[in-house]
Structures are given as C-alpha cells and as structure tokens.
Design a protein around this motif. Structure first.
Motif, mmCIF file in Angstrom:
data_model
loop_
_atom_site.group_PDB
_atom_site.id
_atom_site.type_symbol
_atom_site.label_atom_id
_atom_site.label_comp_id
_atom_site.label_asym_id
_atom_site.label_seq_id
_atom_site.Cartn_x
_atom_site.Cartn_y
_atom_site.Cartn_z
ATOM 1 N N UNK A 1 -30.087 -15.157 24.370
ATOM 2 C CA UNK A 1 -28.671 -14.584 25.086
ATOM 3 C C UNK A 1 -28.850 -13.852 26.073
ATOM 4 N N UNK A 2 -29.857 -12.769 26.091
ATOM 5 C CA UNK A 2 -29.461 -11.852 27.375
ATOM 6 C C UNK A 2 -29.900 -11.900 28.499
ATOM 7 N N UNK A 3 -30.709 -13.421 28.522
ATOM 8 C CA UNK A 3 -31.271 -13.647 30.031
ATOM 9 C C UNK A 3 -30.381 -14.687 30.306
ATOM 10 N N UNK A 4 -29.715 -15.551 29.363
ATOM 11 C CA UNK A 4 -28.232 -15.867 30.163
ATOM 12 C C UNK A 4 -26.725 -15.005 30.777
ATOM 13 N N UNK A 5 -26.906 -14.079 29.690
ATOM 14 C CA UNK A 5 -25.684 -12.838 29.803
ATOM 15 C C UNK A 5 -25.805 -12.589 31.203
ATOM 16 N N UNK A 6 -26.881 -11.914 31.670
ATOM 17 C CA UNK A 6 -27.553 -11.206 32.776
ATOM 18 C C UNK A 6 -27.855 -11.823 34.049
ATOM 19 N N UNK A 7 -27.687 -13.008 33.480
ATOM 20 C CA UNK A 7 -27.978 -13.437 34.744
ATOM 21 C C UNK A 7 -26.913 -13.833 35.630
ATOM 22 N N UNK A 8 -26.149 -13.886 34.951
ATOM 23 C CA UNK A 8 -24.484 -13.820 36.118
ATOM 24 C C UNK A 8 -24.074 -12.189 37.013
ATOM 25 N N UNK A 9 -25.042 -10.837 36.654
ATOM 26 C CA UNK A 9 -24.775 -9.780 37.228
ATOM 27 C C UNK A 9 -25.172 -10.008 38.662
ATOM 28 N N UNK A 10 -25.478 -10.748 38.706
ATOM 29 C CA UNK A 10 -25.600 -11.293 40.314
ATOM 30 C C UNK A 10 -24.688 -12.040 41.435
ATOM 31 N N UNK A 11 -23.448 -12.782 40.734
ATOM 32 C CA UNK A 11 -22.661 -13.405 41.576
ATOM 33 C C UNK A 11 -21.769 -12.248 42.602
#
Length: 259
Positions: A167-177
């Motif tokens: 869940x952490x990997x998925x949730x933080x992946x969008x912080x670079x959008x």
C-alpha cells in the motif's frame, strides 16, 4: 481524503504529543543513511518533525539538523527531549529557512500531510543544488501472518493506506506527478525498504495504534470499540498475548534529488 479532512487529521497529533513520543517507533538507521547518501552535505531539515523521532536518528548519524514542526504541543516535546537541536515553528508550505540553506529535507511519517502543490516548490527553494528530498514511513510487515491479521482487525483508521509495504509503494508513487509541485524540480523517484522492528507489549501496541490520526479524531465511543477489538485480538494470539514481542516492521523511503 479532501483538504479539510487532511487538515483535521494532521492537526490531531498535538494533543497526544506525550503519547506519540512514548509509543511511536524511531526509524531504521540504514533507511536514514540511504536517504542521505547522495546529499551534497550534512545540513538537514527534518520537516514535520513531530516530537523528534527522526531528528534523534539524524543527530546520532552526525547531521547538522534543523527541525521544523507546526503543532505547538509536538514542538514543545521535541524541544524538551532534544534541547540542543535547532527547532523552528513552521510547516512544509511555508518553511522558515533561507534559499538553498540545507542539503537534505527529510520527513518522517509526515509527507502525506503536506500540500505538495505548495510544499514542493517551497522545499525546492530551501534545498541546495543537488540536494535530497526524502520521505520515510514506518510500515507494518504484513508478510508476517499475524501482522496482516492485525491490520485487518484494526481497520483503516488504525492501520491506514500507507502502513503496509504494498500500500505504501502505491500511495507514494503518485507523489511525483506533475500536479504535486515535485516533478518539475526533482529527478526520478527511488523507493527502498529496510528491516525494522519495535519492542512492544499488547498494551503498548494498543497505545501506539491509539496515536494514529484516524483513531485520534474518532468519537470517543467508536475509539473505545476499535481499541477494544485490537486488545481482544492481541490477547488471543500466542505471539502477543504474554510479555514483550517484536512488532515486525519495515522503514520505507521515497527519495528524489533536486535538479
């Protein structure tokens, strides 16, 4: 989570500063070292520093730390426990530091509370060229069967969307959008996870989960029902029913370099 709800949750910690400081875990030193590895120097901003859980690890590793925290109760506890550290009141959206004044900005279990559309450019402003922005999160290792069951029993208020590795990997992946204020100023993100653990008893683990924002903002009756359900689960598991045990954890790190 909308802006008003995020503000409610992020502002809930101040009243629980003593419990937060007593029960929240520190961060795996290997994770903090990895976060700092590419930084051009040792001037580090601990942003959203809370009561100083990450600050203490940075000090132990020899960093020149400035800790910035918006909640007065958390900041008071940080100053009490780490009186030699430079501390300032402030937040990620308005950092009280000059341009290019730090080599790294780290945030421990805090970056998800930032309004990154505003905080991204502000963090870039205070970072020296080539500087590092890194968020760290302590995660429950749900590859361990009883920990996965604890997460299910606890509910999302106590074990939230960034508290387990996948869940952490998925949730933080969008912080670079692009709309986060990060993409235009920072390079490609890197994620890594490091083994960690916290010595707990059933009672102190319940107390730890009680410091989660989702639990802190609950109506009192709902909070007691939730914590009672967790107590009953821990009392019924051989891993946690008697004495101390180690809660299996990982420290996850999201790292980007200032362009």
């Amino acid at each position: 989570m909308d802006q008003d709800e995020r503000l409610l949750h992020s502002s809930s910690f101040g009243a629980a500063a003593l419990a937060y400081d007593e029960h929240r875990p520190d961060y795996a030193q290997a994770a903090v070292r990895w976060a700092l590895e590419p930084a051009p120097g040792i001037r580090v901003l601990d942003l959203g520093a809370g009561t100083g859980k990450l600050t203490a690890t940075l000090v132990a590793l020899g960093a020149d730390v400035t800790a910035v925290e918006p909640a007065p109760g958390m900041l008071a506890e940080l100053r009490r426990s780490l009186p030699r550290v430079r501390t300032l009141a402030g937040g990620a959206e308005a950092i009280p530091l000059p341009d290019a004044s730090v080599d790294a900005v780290l945030a421990g279990n805090a970056m998800h509370w930032f309004d990154m559309a505003v905080a991204g450019p502000e963090i870039a402003r205070v970072l020296a060229p080539g500087g590092i922005l890194a968020g760290l999160w302590n995660l429950m290792d749900d590859q361990v069967e009883w920990v996965a069951e604890l997460a299910r029993v606890s509910g999302s208020a106590a074990v939230g969307p960034r508290d387990t590795p996948a869940a952490w990997r998925a949730a933080t992946a969008d912080m670079h959008l692009p709309n986060t204020g990060v993409a235009a100023r920072f390079g490609s993100p890197e994620q890594a996870e490091f083994p960690h653990g916290q010595r707990r008893t059933a009672g102190s683990l319940v107390a730890t989960l009680a410091t989660r924002a989702g639990v802190l903002v609950m109506p009192e009756q709902e909070r007691e029902v939730t914590l009672g359900r967790i107590r009953a689960f821990l009392a019924g598991r051989p891993e946690t029913a008697r004495g101390e045990f180690t809660l299996p954890m990982l420290t996850g790190v999201l790292r980007v370099r200032r362009l």
